[in-house]
Write a protein that holds these residues in place. Structure first.
Motif, short mmCIF file in Angstrom:
data_model
loop_
_atom_site.label_atom_id
_atom_site.label_comp_id
_atom_site.label_asym_id
_atom_site.label_seq_id
_atom_site.Cartn_x
_atom_site.Cartn_y
_atom_site.Cartn_z
N GLN A 96 39.62 39.59 -16.47
CA GLN A 96 38.20 38.66 -17.15
C GLN A 96 37.95 39.89 -17.20
OE1 GLN A 96 34.66 36.63 -14.68
NE2 GLN A 96 36.51 35.03 -14.93
N LEU A 97 37.62 39.07 -18.92
CA LEU A 97 36.33 40.32 -19.41
C LEU A 97 34.48 39.55 -19.46
CD1 LEU A 97 36.23 42.39 -22.32
CD2 LEU A 97 34.20 40.89 -21.99
N PHE A 98 33.87 39.82 -18.64
CA PHE A 98 32.66 39.33 -19.22
C PHE A 98 31.08 39.94 -19.38
CE2 PHE A 98 33.40 40.11 -14.47
CZ PHE A 98 32.39 40.64 -13.86
N VAL A 99 30.19 39.34 -19.23
CA VAL A 99 28.98 39.72 -19.90
C VAL A 99 27.92 38.75 -19.74
CG1 VAL A 99 27.86 40.03 -22.06
CG2 VAL A 99 29.78 40.81 -21.52
N LYS A 100 26.71 39.73 -19.19
CA LYS A 100 25.49 38.96 -18.91
C LYS A 100 24.33 39.53 -19.37
CE LYS A 100 22.11 37.31 -15.77
NZ LYS A 100 20.84 37.76 -16.80
N PRO A 101 24.01 38.30 -20.57
CA PRO A 101 22.84 39.03 -21.42
C PRO A 101 21.35 38.78 -20.83
CG PRO A 101 23.92 36.93 -21.58
CD PRO A 101 24.84 37.22 -21.13
N ARG A 137 27.57 39.07 -29.31
CA ARG A 137 28.48 39.66 -30.39
C ARG A 137 29.77 40.91 -29.59
NH1 ARG A 137 27.36 42.42 -35.18
NH2 ARG A 137 29.07 43.17 -36.34
N VAL A 138 29.61 41.42 -28.28
CA VAL A 138 30.44 41.53 -27.50
C VAL A 138 31.47 40.70 -27.58
CG1 VAL A 138 31.11 42.59 -25.59
CG2 VAL A 138 29.34 42.96 -26.80
N LEU A 139 30.97 39.37 -26.73
CA LEU A 139 31.94 37.69 -26.19
C LEU A 139 32.94 37.32 -27.57
CD1 LEU A 139 29.81 36.48 -24.12
CD2 LEU A 139 31.80 37.17 -23.61
N GLU A 152 37.22 37.10 -30.69
CA GLU A 152 38.33 37.65 -32.32
C GLU A 152 39.36 38.38 -32.45
OE1 GLU A 152 37.35 39.61 -36.34
OE2 GLU A 152 36.19 38.35 -35.07
N TYR A 153 39.28 39.59 -31.81
CA TYR A 153 40.55 40.37 -31.09
C TYR A 153 41.65 39.98 -30.21
CZ TYR A 153 38.33 43.42 -34.55
OH TYR A 153 37.73 43.89 -36.22
N GLU A 154 41.36 38.86 -29.02
CA GLU A 154 41.50 38.55 -28.26
C GLU A 154 41.81 40.04 -27.38
OE1 GLU A 154 45.64 37.52 -29.95
OE2 GLU A 154 44.96 35.23 -30.33
N VAL A 155 40.93 40.17 -27.11
CA VAL A 155 40.98 41.43 -25.35
C VAL A 155 41.42 40.83 -24.63
CG1 VAL A 155 39.38 42.95 -24.51
CG2 VAL A 155 39.13 42.64 -27.16
N SER A 156 41.26 39.94 -24.23
CA SER A 156 41.31 39.85 -22.67
C SER A 156 41.89 37.72 -22.99
CB SER A 156 40.18 39.82 -21.68
OG SER A 156 40.54 38.54 -20.12
N ASP A 157 42.32 37.15 -22.07
CA ASP A 157 42.51 35.87 -21.93
C ASP A 157 41.99 34.85 -21.36
OD1 ASP A 157 45.00 36.07 -23.17
OD2 ASP A 157 46.28 36.06 -21.25
N ASP A 158 40.36 35.65 -20.69
CA ASP A 158 39.58 35.45 -19.91
C ASP A 158 38.47 35.77 -20.33
OD1 ASP A 158 38.57 33.79 -17.58
OD2 ASP A 158 39.37 34.87 -16.07
N ALA A 217 40.21 46.74 -21.12
CA ALA A 217 38.85 47.72 -21.07
C ALA A 217 38.53 48.29 -22.33
CB ALA A 217 37.99 48.25 -19.81
N GLY A 218 40.19 49.22 -23.03
CA GLY A 218 39.95 49.45 -23.49
C GLY A 218 39.76 48.94 -25.20
N GLY A 219 40.25 48.17 -24.69
CA GLY A 219 40.26 46.59 -26.32
C GLY A 219 39.25 46.55 -26.68
N MET A 220 38.59 46.66 -25.54
CA MET A 220 37.25 45.94 -26.05
C MET A 220 36.42 46.77 -26.63
SD MET A 220 34.60 43.07 -25.92
CE MET A 220 34.12 44.01 -27.96
N PHE A 221 36.81 48.44 -26.14
CA PHE A 221 35.82 49.60 -27.16
C PHE A 221 36.77 49.93 -28.62
CE2 PHE A 221 35.05 51.30 -23.23
CZ PHE A 221 33.41 51.19 -23.09
#
Length: 384
Positions: A168-173, A304-306, A311-317, A369-373
């Motif tokens: 799961q990829l998540f961000v807290k602004p 923007r990260v989210l 857009e790049y389908e980095v994670s399913d979650d 994680a690597g895909g996000m970079f």
């Protein structure tokens, strides 16, 4: 985004790093491995920054933004209890926070980004820092100039999070991790006989009173809409049952989520300590021995990260949190004090928690994680 071979090699690198952990500012072998790998990929590498830090640069030769990605390399003084094949070979040292995984992640991304260099513009900096664990390595790297020449416009990093779903990829602004202030309080009383406390000034009693009073800062001085906690993590005094000691030492750890909550807690520490000591005729010394500011993500970069993760389908979650996932501190905050950006998180699954003797980084999250970079590099540095 990555081939099976690339993921296999990144996993092998992660296991090697895990086997040979090194403490803060001692990451010589780790840094050598990282630098050799980056040079083989074609990056311009500078070693020995802030003792053992590394800066790898990709200058595309085309006008464009300057962005930076960061990984941490140090381990912890923990005796590993795991029995798998890649367990630590350095007795008493362990990668118990996943920095081996963070480093392997950025090396994986570095390879994929270099393959796409003809599609990119601008300048990419990869920061591999020492001493995140209590050594303020990020602060040292900033002071050494890694965000300058050319000046970085946005910076990104991440941490794995046990207890969140795997991948799961998540961000807290905004406020995303706690600030960390540690103080040493020395209370000077007057020693005496345990049977005649009225002839002494008991620093244990004074210290115990201080422990109680400090919680009033959290309850009555910090806004209930903000986060913060005070922990007295150490209290040492005396060594005989029939003697009131002359002094006591306390270690006070303060966590806060933003400058205002930090000021509410740290700003009155000296005042409260003085009041308690004055009331009982004791003296005190207050030493600020460690400080990491609260980590606050730029809201626009967080969104923007989210968006790019989707857009790049980095994670399913992919999740945007409206609460802080941890009050733990992270010295990536020093980069964000200078440059806007985002520190994102990737779930490590149902593993042991960080800083635990049974913890291990989950290799299956490396592509997320690597895909996000890679997504950040391909979008922000896109050659148009």
């Amino acid at each position: 985004m990555f081939t099976d071979k690339q993921i296999h090699n990144a996993t092998a690198m992660r296991h090697t790093l895990h086997q040979y952990p090194e403490l803060k500012y001692e990451e010589t072998q780790t840094a050598r491995r990282v630098a050799d790998r980056l040079r083989s990929l074609g990056y311009r590498v500078t070693e020995g920054i802030a003792t053992t830090g590394i800066l790898a640069e990709l200058d595309t030769g085309r006008e464009g933004p300057v962005i930076a990605f960061r990984a941490d390399m140090d381990a912890l003084p923990i005796r590993e209890a795991n029995t798998f094949g890649h367990r630590s070979k350095h007795e008493g040292l362990m990668h118990a926070c996943g920095h081996d995984g963070h480093t392997a992640t950025l090396l994986l991304a570095a390879e994929a980004i270099m393959e796409r260099r003809d599609q990119l513009c601008g300048h990419l900096k990869l920061i591999f820092q020492p001493a995140e664990e209590g050594g303020n390595g990020a602060e040292a790297m900033v002071k050494a100039g890694v965000l300058e020449n050319p000046e970085v416009e946005a910076v990104f990093g991440y941490h794995n999070r046990p207890g969140f779903p795997e991948g799961q990829l998540f961000v807290k602004p905004g406020p995303a991790m706690g600030g960390n202030d540690t103080y040493k309080v020395t209370i000077e009383g007057a020693s005496g006989h345990a049977a005649m406390p009225h002839l002494a000034v008991d620093p244990i009693y004074v210290g115990a009173s201080l422990v109680q009073q400090l919680q009033g800062l959290v309850a009555r001085h910090k806004s209930p809409l903000e986060s913060g906690v005070i922990t007295v993590a150490s209290f040492h005094a005396g060594d005989a049952a029939n003697v009131i000691p002359g002094s006591a030492e306390l270690l006070v750890n303060i966590r806060s989520d933003r400058p205002s909550s930090r000021e509410a807690l740290t700003g009155k520490l000296e005042q409260v300590t003085k009041g308690v000591c004055d009331a009982h005729g004791a003296r005190f010394r207050l030493e600020h021995i460690h400080q990491v500011p609260p980590l606050a993500n730029d809201p626009e970069w967080s969104d923007r990260v989210l968006a790019l993760a989707s857009e790049y389908e980095v994670s399913d979650d992919i999740q945007k949190l409206d609460y802080m996932p941890t009050m733990g501190a992270e010295d990536f905050a020093f980069y964000l004090q200078k440059v806007p950006g985002c520190f994102f998180f990737v779930g490590n699954g149902n593993s042991a928690y960080l800083h635990n003797e049974h913890y291990d980084f989950n290799d299956r999250i490396l592509p997320v994680a690597g895909g996000m970079f890679v997504a950040l590099a391909c979008s922000l540095l896109a050659h148009r």
